[in-house]
Motif scaffolding. Structure first.
Motif, PDB file in Angstrom:
ATOM      1  N   THR A   1       0.851  -1.181   0.000  1.00 45.65           N
ATOM      2  CA  THR A   1       0.000   0.000   0.000  1.00 45.65           C
ATOM      3  C   THR A   1       0.890   1.235   0.000  1.00 45.65           C
ATOM      4  O   THR A   1       1.797   1.364   0.833  1.00 45.65           O
ATOM      5  N   ASP A   2       0.650   2.124  -0.948  1.00 49.91           N
ATOM      6  CA  ASP A   2       1.454   3.333  -1.074  1.00 49.91           C
ATOM      7  C   ASP A   2       0.543   4.538  -0.903  1.00 49.91           C
ATOM      8  O   ASP A   2      -0.462   4.689  -1.600  1.00 49.91           O
ATOM      9  N   THR A   3       0.900   5.410   0.051  1.00 51.76           N
ATOM     10  CA  THR A   3       0.100   6.598   0.340  1.00 51.76           C
ATOM     11  C   THR A   3       0.958   7.831   0.114  1.00 51.76           C
ATOM     12  O   THR A   3       2.118   7.882   0.526  1.00 51.76           O
ATOM     13  N   ARG A   4       0.358   8.842  -0.516  1.00 52.54           N
ATOM     14  CA  ARG A   4       1.096  10.052  -0.863  1.00 52.54           C
ATOM     15  C   ARG A   4       0.196  11.255  -0.626  1.00 52.54           C
ATOM     16  O   ARG A   4      -0.980  11.241  -1.007  1.00 52.54           O
ATOM     17  N   ALA A   5       0.725  12.298   0.006  1.00 49.94           N
ATOM     18  CA  ALA A   5      -0.022  13.527   0.254  1.00 49.94           C
ATOM     19  C   ALA A   5       0.778  14.708  -0.267  1.00 49.94           C
ATOM     20  O   ALA A   5       1.990  14.801  -0.058  1.00 49.94           O
ATOM     21  N   VAL A   6       0.095  15.618  -0.967  1.00 47.18           N
ATOM     22  CA  VAL A   6       0.727  16.794  -1.540  1.00 47.18           C
ATOM     23  C   VAL A   6      -0.071  18.024  -1.112  1.00 47.18           C
ATOM     24  O   VAL A   6      -1.293  18.079  -1.332  1.00 47.18           O
ATOM     25  N   ALA A   7       0.594  18.972  -0.474  1.00 47.25           N
ATOM     26  CA  ALA A   7      -0.042  20.221  -0.058  1.00 47.25           C
ATOM     27  C   ALA A   7       0.628  21.379  -0.789  1.00 47.25           C
ATOM     28  O   ALA A   7       1.857  21.440  -0.891  1.00 47.25           O
ATOM     29  N   THR A   8      -0.186  22.305  -1.298  1.00 44.70           N
ATOM     30  CA  THR A   8       0.330  23.445  -2.057  1.00 44.70           C
ATOM     31  C   THR A   8      -0.397  24.708  -1.645  1.00 44.70           C
ATOM     32  O   THR A   8      -1.629  24.706  -1.513  1.00 44.70           O
ATOM     33  N   ILE A   9       0.357  25.767  -1.430  1.00 44.76           N
ATOM     34  CA  ILE A   9      -0.199  27.085  -1.128  1.00 44.76           C
ATOM     35  C   ILE A   9       0.381  28.067  -2.140  1.00 44.76           C
ATOM     36  O   ILE A   9       1.603  28.178  -2.279  1.00 44.76           O
ATOM     37  N   ASN A  10      -0.498  28.751  -2.874  1.00 41.01           N
ATOM     38  CA  ASN A  10      -0.086  29.707  -3.885  1.00 41.01           C
ATOM     39  C   ASN A  10      -0.627  31.083  -3.537  1.00 41.01           C
ATOM     40  O   ASN A  10      -1.830  31.239  -3.285  1.00 41.01           O
ATOM     41  N   GLY A  11       0.250  32.057  -3.496  1.00 43.58           N
ATOM     42  CA  GLY A  11      -0.177  33.419  -3.240  1.00 43.58           C
ATOM     43  C   GLY A  11      -0.570  34.125  -4.520  1.00 43.58           C
ATOM     44  O   GLY A  11       0.038  33.921  -5.571  1.00 43.58           O
ATOM     45  N   SER A  12      -1.597  34.946  -4.454  1.00 45.74           N
ATOM     46  CA  SER A  12      -1.985  35.734  -5.621  1.00 45.74           C
ATOM     47  C   SER A  12      -0.893  36.760  -5.920  1.00 45.74           C
ATOM     48  O   SER A  12      -0.211  37.231  -5.010  1.00 45.74           O
ATOM     49  N   PRO A  13      -0.687  37.090  -7.188  1.00 47.95           N
ATOM     50  CA  PRO A  13       0.349  38.075  -7.517  1.00 47.95           C
ATOM     51  C   PRO A  13       0.106  39.401  -6.817  1.00 47.95           C
ATOM     52  O   PRO A  13      -1.002  39.949  -6.859  1.00 47.95           O
ATOM     53  N   LEU A  14       1.148  39.884  -6.150  1.00 49.60           N
ATOM     54  CA  LEU A  14       1.103  41.198  -5.524  1.00 49.60           C
ATOM     55  C   LEU A  14       1.702  42.186  -6.516  1.00 49.60           C
ATOM     56  O   LEU A  14       2.905  42.189  -6.765  1.00 49.60           O
ATOM     57  N   THR A  15       0.859  43.004  -7.103  1.00 54.68           N
ATOM     58  CA  THR A  15       1.277  43.872  -8.192  1.00 54.68           C
ATOM     59  C   THR A  15       1.209  45.325  -7.780  1.00 54.68           C
ATOM     60  O   THR A  15       0.258  45.754  -7.109  1.00 54.68           O
ATOM     61  N   ARG A  16       2.237  46.058  -8.187  1.00 53.52           N
ATOM     62  CA  ARG A  16       2.250  47.499  -7.960  1.00 53.52           C
ATOM     63  C   ARG A  16       2.481  48.195  -9.289  1.00 53.52           C
ATOM     64  O   ARG A  16       3.445  47.899  -9.997  1.00 53.52           O
ATOM     65  N   LEU A  17       1.577  49.105  -9.627  1.00 53.64           N
ATOM     66  CA  LEU A  17       1.690  49.864 -10.857  1.00 53.64           C
ATOM     67  C   LEU A  17       2.543  51.095 -10.614  1.00 53.64           C
ATOM     68  O   LEU A  17       2.373  51.802  -9.617  1.00 53.64           O
TER      69      LEU A  17
END
Length: 998
Positions: free
Chosen positions: A655-671
């Motif tokens: 039995t093979d168990t795998r967990a993947v967690a990902t956190i992505n931040g929204s682009p912080l943009t300055r004009l």
């Protein structure tokens, strides 16, 4: 106040048309807005403010709403249940009510202190006749609810109110793949959408195009090697960094939606990796994937009218070129002679940094006859499935196609197919060719029916294939029960070799049937004979017959989506799939169940997949059973999104168990000033298995200079960094590129880039791209019977005589349209436009004023009508003149700021007169100031003018000078010194006085 209702409606209509598209005629008993205000009967005082319960239908779901009457007698509803039913998120802060729509993640808000409507913090307009409130709440009239939620409001027969989601906000399901016109069966990973992003299975599309796919087991980098040009396109799934032949070229957007484990990627990433153009065909559920023309030999030049072309000598039109240190070097020549248009293309394998790579990798000559046929000689990629059943995609030979009077397309191709590639440098190779292949294809006008014949030979092996395909799309609405669509493709082949002969088939069929609005059934089946499974029907040594067996696949699936929420689960949906395959004496069967939805009103999206598969083979040792269980949780926040995926795979041995967690931040943009900008996007991921744990922390930053260094130069910089969270990890992985482009003139651009590649090294390259125009191109073909051609040029008429001189340049990009028709197109960079195959008759033309450069306009006396005759060309040159403009407003400068500001009165209806001082005999131009005291004088010749503004018997005078360098003059007329103005009590006859923000 009534004067200003039209101004308040304008931004609201823009909001309705672009973002939400709710019906402008949505009505309620007293909340309807019409052109003329209806007579209202005020309710009894005891009814105002009292709350009652009514029923409403939201997307087919019947809910209970609270309803009350405002002090003005307008019916208001508690919007919270409607928003919750549409899976939106409600926020109340101060005087602002905000709704985060689930469908497109737009943030819609109403400031209840003044009725101001915003989308993503951009003000769109005001709700007319809004009653201000000191604090925000969820009590709104029906139209305001529709604006926030993107719905259309209506009524049912029993009088209850309905909210129907706008079609443009509905997620797209039940998607089918069509690659270069061929319907492709997808596997367990199906196309779908998450919000506005279209996700597609990369491996399925790569296989259909004949490319190869590689996944680095250590880094996770994904590389696609395209068969047409042998380019290696690599993408880093964690950051979206894209490299071509290990040289970084940019960052692919929307990669936070990707599912690398199942190779499900955003369509933009799939386009980059495979060299395709992808679109969802309007009004259908078909995702069209088409190979880029540059990989298929390029688009052929258009033709001219036969009568004008017969005696035309050889005329060179344009030479386009691209020369760089990294390559390839490309030279394209376009010319015409007599009734033929021609195009020659030469492309090397590499650039100037590798002299050994400067040998040709592609040479193509394209010819088009005005009599209706096209031909190619040299390297070509037949794009109309001429070689269906053979497996060959690129040839060195000839291709010919034409269209019959009935609209059928006939395509024929023959030549030596590509057999491999030979390396001529570190990052360059040229294709090799062997054998022979030929094919012909007949395509019906509606593209739903095709038939073809193809043959190939290699050594003493040969094959002949008859192929055909048929698509059936019943004419009915998509939400009605019945057959949605069906597709069948059949190849029948005869194979001959030194050791054996064979007759085989390749069959594919699928059908989609909708049982109800929420339930559908899909069936797919395919059979591939053993001969078709091998590229030539024989082993690679071309001496032994194939010993494999046929492959049979079948799949049946049922999808269902709930009509109402299940307790805490919102938008619940489920599907089940049964599939079976048989190949090489081994059979495989699988059953899978998938379900998903959203927890609570604002909770995460959750999906669960359970699959059971069994395999049996002639050798009992290869028998086995596998059970997989997967779960995925996804939640979007204002700052970004988070995802957790868990996968468990159980076999008889382990039995093979795998967990993947990902956190992505929204682009912080300055004009920054002059269109410059900087942005950064952070990300963190972690992978846990039964025996190990790893994590990565990364970020991507981008900078764009905009026009900070002038209009001719633009620079960009991209940096991506990722660091392993393992204590024993090495230095972080940093990928960076800095590039710039300088436009020497409109036809010549010099660009360069310095980058750190995926191998850890750095590289620098320069590229010179240019175009040398010699003569105007011939852009149209021989018109059909009863039709003609309309062509012309938009040019800058410097002396305003209506005739074009040699020193008067063309105006690029103008959109020319024919009134009362749907025909329109944009002029090229030299101002030329061509509209072909127009029915004989008289036409009126128009220029889209929004495409005119600032300060230019088409004079009123310009020729904008033309007669089109059978088989003839009508030429119309459209003059465009430099237009002086004077704009401003009439106001009283009470705060002595010099410009209109908040609190300064504006004078609507003030009389204005513009007099030319250089030409005193010309009549003066007069007009009345519009709302907020605004005025505008246009189509003015350069010179000196006097502007007089009259309010009652008082007048203010301003001297204005217009020159070629300053065609637009803005002058606000201050009348405070000539009349005693007050924002509270305007002078009689001065019109409406209104204090507004500038």
């Amino acid at each position: 106040m009534a004067r200003f209702v039209p101004l308040l409606w304008a931004p609201l209509w823009c909001l309705l048309a672009i973002l939400a598209a709710p019906s402008a005629h949505a009505e309620d008993e007293s909340a309807a807005v019409t052109a003329s205000e209806p007579v209202r009967i005020a309710p009894a005082p005891s009814q105002n403010g009292s709350v009652m319960f009514v029923f409403a239908t939201v997307e087919g779901e019947r809910i209970e709403l609270r309803k009350r009457r405002s002090d003005d007698g307008i019916a208001e509803y508690d919007a919270a249940p409607v928003i919750n039913a549409l899976r939106g998120e409600v926020t109340v802060e101060g005087t602002v009510l905000s709704v985060r729509r689930f469908q497109d993640r737009a943030l819609m808000s109403i400031d209840m202190s003044n009725g101001e409507v915003s989308a993503n913090e951009q003000v769109l307009g005001m709700i007319p006749e809004w009653a201000p409130r000191e604090t925000a709440d969820t009590w709104l009239d029906a139209n305001a609810i529709a604006i926030l939620t993107g719905t259309t409001v209506g009524k049912q027969g029993d009088g209850s109110i309905t909210f129907i989601l706008d079609d443009r906000l509905r997620p797209q399901f039940d998607l089918e793949l069509e690659v270069d016109g061929q319907r492709i069966a997808v596997g367990d990973v199906e196309p779908r959408t998450i919000g506005p992003v279209l996700l597609l299975p990369l491996d399925t599309i790569v296989e259909a195009l004949g490319h190869t796919l590689e996944i680095d087991p250590e880094t996770g980098f994904i590389t696609v090697t395209r068969i047409q040009d042998t380019a290696r396109i690599t993408i880093v799934p964690t950051s979206g960094v894209v490299a071509v032949n290990d040289q970084i070229v940019g960052i692919s957007p929307n990669m936070n939606y990707a599912e690398p484990d199942s190779l499900l990627f955003p369509s933009s990433a799939v386009e980059t990796l495979t060299g395709t153009h992808i679109r969802l065909a309007p009004g259908t559920n078909i995702v069209e994937v088409k190979l880029d023309d540059r990989l298929g030999g390029g688009a052929l030049p258009d033709a001219y009218v036969l009568d004008q072309a017969r005696d035309t000598p050889f005329t060179l039109e344009t030479i386009n070129y691209e020369v760089g240190t990294r390559g390839p070097v490309t030279v394209e020549t376009i010319a015409h002679a007599g009734i033929y248009n021609g195009r020659g293309l030469l492309r090397t394998a590499g650039g100037l940094n590798e002299p050994s790579a400067l040998q040709p990798s592609q040479i193509t000559i394209d010819v088009e006859s005005l009599r209706g046929w096209r031909a190619s000689l040299g390297d070509a990629t037949p794009g109309l499935r001429e070689f269906s059943g053979l497996g060959d995609t690129r040839i060195r030979g000839a291709r010919w196609l034409t269209q019959t009077g009935d609209g059928d397309v006939i395509a024929i191709a023959a030549g030596v197919p590509v057999s491999g590639a030979t390396s001529v440098g570190a990052n360059a190779s040229v294709p090799t060719f062997a054998g022979f292949a030929a094919g012909a294809r007949l395509i019906r006008p509606d593209k739903d029916e095709e038939i073809g014949l193809a043959a190939s030979s290699s050594g003493d092996q040969s094959r002949v294939v008859i192929s055909g395909q048929k698509a059936m799309r019943p004419d009915r609405k998509r939400d009605k029960a019945g057959l949605s669509d069906a597709f069948v493709s059949l190849n029948v082949g005869a194979f001959q070799g030194a050791a054996s002969n064979a007759l085989d088939i390749d069959l594919q069929a699928n059908a989609n049937y909708r049982l109800s609005e929420r339930t559908r059934v899909r069936a797919r089946t395919s059979y591939q004979g053993a001969s078709f499974l091998s590229r030539a029907g024989l082993d690679t040594d071309d001496t032994q017959p194939t010993t494999g067996t046929a492959r049979t696949n079948g799949q049946l699936s049922l999808d269902w989506r709930a009509t109402q929420d299940w307790s805490i689960i919102k938008g619940f949906g489920a599907s089940t799939r049964v599939s079976s395959s048989l190949s090489d004496g081994q059979s495989a069967h699988s059953v899978s169940v998938s379900a998903g939805g959203r927890l609570l009103d604002n909770g995460p999206s959750v999906s669960v997949d359970l699959a059971q598969s069994t395999a049996s083979a002639a050798d009992p040792e290869n028998d086995g059973s596998t059970t997989s269980l997967g779960a995925r949780v996804f939640k979007r926040f204002d700052w970004g999104d988070a995802q957790l995926a868990v996968q468990s795979l159980q076999t008889a041995d382990a039995t093979d168990t795998r967990a993947v967690a990902t956190i992505n931040g929204s682009p912080l943009t300055r004009l920054l000033p002059k269109q410059a900008s900087v942005s950064i996007s952070p990300t963190i991921s972690a992978v846990s298995t039964q025996s190990s744990f790893s994590g990565r922390l990364g970020a991507s930053a981008m900078a764009d200079s905009g026009a900070a260094f002038g209009d001719r130069f633009r620079a960009t910089a991209q940096v991506s960094a990722a660091q392993s969270l393992d204590a024993q990890s090495s230095q972080p992985d940093v990928f960076s590129t800095v590039s710039g482009a300088y436009f020497l003139n409109r036809y010549l651009q010099l660009s360069g880039s310095l980058s750190q590649n995926l191998s850890g090294g750095s590289s620098f390259f320069l590229t010179l791209r240019g175009s040398a125009p010699f003569n105007p191109p011939r852009k149209h073909s021989l018109p059909l019977e009863g039709r003609g051609v309309l062509k012309g040029r938009a040019f800058l008429d410097r002396n305003r005589d209506g005739l074009r001189q040699d020193d008067e340049p063309g105006i690029p990009g103008l959109i020319v349209s024919l009134q009362k028709t749907r025909v329109q197109l944009a002029a090229d960079r030299d101002g030329y436009f061509t509209i072909q195959n127009l029915k004989s008759g008289l036409y009126s033309m128009a220029i889209d004023k929004r495409t005119l450069p600032l300060g230019l306009l088409v004079p009123d006396d310009a020729t904008m009508r033309a007669t089109v005759a059978d088989g003839q060309v009508t030429t119309v040159n459209i003059p465009v003149i430099a237009s002086g403009q004077v704009r401003g407003s009439v106001f009283a400068d009470l705060d002595l700021s010099g410009d209109p500001s908040f609190g300064d009165p504006r004078f609507e209806g003030a009389r204005l007169r513009l007099v030319s001082l250089d030409h005193p005999n010309e009549p003066a131009i007069e007009q009345l100031a519009a709302s907020f005291g605004q005025f505008a004088f246009e189509n003015l010749s350069p010179g000196r003018y006097r502007l007089d503004a009259f309010v009652d018997d008082a007048a203010a005078e301003t001297i204005i000078e217009i020159d070629e360098a300053n065609l637009l003059q803005i002058h606000h007329v201050d009348i405070a010194g000539v009349i005693n103005a007050s924002p509270a009590t305007p002078e009689p006859g001065a019109g409406v006085v209104m204090a507004v923000a500038p």
